[in-house]
Design an enzyme around this catalytic site. Sequence first.
Site, mmCIF file in Angstrom:
data_model
loop_
_atom_site.group_PDB
_atom_site.id
_atom_site.type_symbol
_atom_site.label_atom_id
_atom_site.label_comp_id
_atom_site.label_asym_id
_atom_site.label_seq_id
_atom_site.Cartn_x
_atom_site.Cartn_y
_atom_site.Cartn_z
ATOM 1 C CG ASP A 11 -49.597 53.644 -58.594
ATOM 2 O OD1 ASP A 11 -50.674 54.107 -58.209
ATOM 3 O OD2 ASP A 11 -48.923 52.834 -57.923
ATOM 4 C CG ASP A 51 -46.900 54.639 -54.996
ATOM 5 O OD1 ASP A 51 -47.693 53.969 -54.323
ATOM 6 O OD2 ASP A 51 -45.707 54.300 -55.167
ATOM 7 C CG HIS A 53 -44.656 56.393 -50.897
ATOM 8 N ND1 HIS A 53 -45.500 55.446 -50.354
ATOM 9 C CD2 HIS A 53 -44.195 55.852 -52.060
ATOM 10 C CE1 HIS A 53 -45.540 54.389 -51.151
ATOM 11 N NE2 HIS A 53 -44.770 54.614 -52.190
ATOM 12 C CG HIS A 57 -43.261 54.946 -47.322
ATOM 13 N ND1 HIS A 57 -43.153 53.694 -47.880
ATOM 14 C CD2 HIS A 57 -44.527 55.027 -46.834
ATOM 15 C CE1 HIS A 57 -44.308 53.059 -47.755
ATOM 16 N NE2 HIS A 57 -45.155 53.838 -47.124
ATOM 17 C CG HIS A 86 -41.119 55.631 -55.367
ATOM 18 N ND1 HIS A 86 -40.541 54.782 -54.444
ATOM 19 C CD2 HIS A 86 -42.410 55.196 -55.514
ATOM 20 C CE1 HIS A 86 -41.420 53.883 -54.055
ATOM 21 N NE2 HIS A 86 -42.569 54.112 -54.680
ATOM 22 C CE LYS A 111 -51.305 52.175 -55.741
ATOM 23 N NZ LYS A 111 -49.879 51.831 -55.562
ATOM 24 C CB CYS A 160 -48.811 49.044 -58.469
ATOM 25 S SG CYS A 160 -47.627 49.561 -57.197
#
Length: 209
Positions: A11, A51, A53, A57, A86, A111, A160
């Site tokens: 990330d 990341d 999203h 989310h 984010h 993810k 993470c």
Amino acid sequence: MPADTALIVVDVQPDFMPGGALACHQGDAIVPGIDRLLRRGLYRHVVATQDWHPSGHASFASSHPGTKAFGQILLHGQPQTLWPDHCVQGTPGAALHPGIDWSAADVVIRKGSHREVDSYSGFRENHGPQGERPSTGLAGWLRDRGVTEVHVCGLARDVCVLWTVQDAVALGFRARLLWDLSRPVTPQSDDATRDALHAGGIGVIDTTD
């Protein structure tokens, strides 16, 4: 580096840098070191996680009226920290950081793309509505290539990155965290992170040594 050791870069995205939507402490400081590491070509297998999203989310405080960022709720029966919006899909803040030459990466694992399930680890999503933690497919990808050990760096060290090394061990890999090439959301978490790594038998590497 042995052929059975892979590098996982977690990330490294602008939204986690100073000035971003969910800034990690000194998050931008790791960019030059990760770029140098990838350019050296030490690892036969390199994975990047991202990341990714959708808007609205479930991990966003804005999705839960009356809540604030960094508060907690229960989501699918598990504690869920609420974050500022984010790494929304397709936004500049969600891109892999442009200060790194990503051509060494063999695969990018996106993810957190399920609207109702958060995802910290590169290996497994967080708990879903059925109580399970769905696989991202990363463990199988690594096993297919004979990988038995992973070295992990990136953001954030206390979330993470930590979840990724813990899941690696739980799934049968040896794991080490590249401490100098990671940063936490807040440095106040570092002692707890070190304790968790020690408890999990997870080694720490300083790449400057």
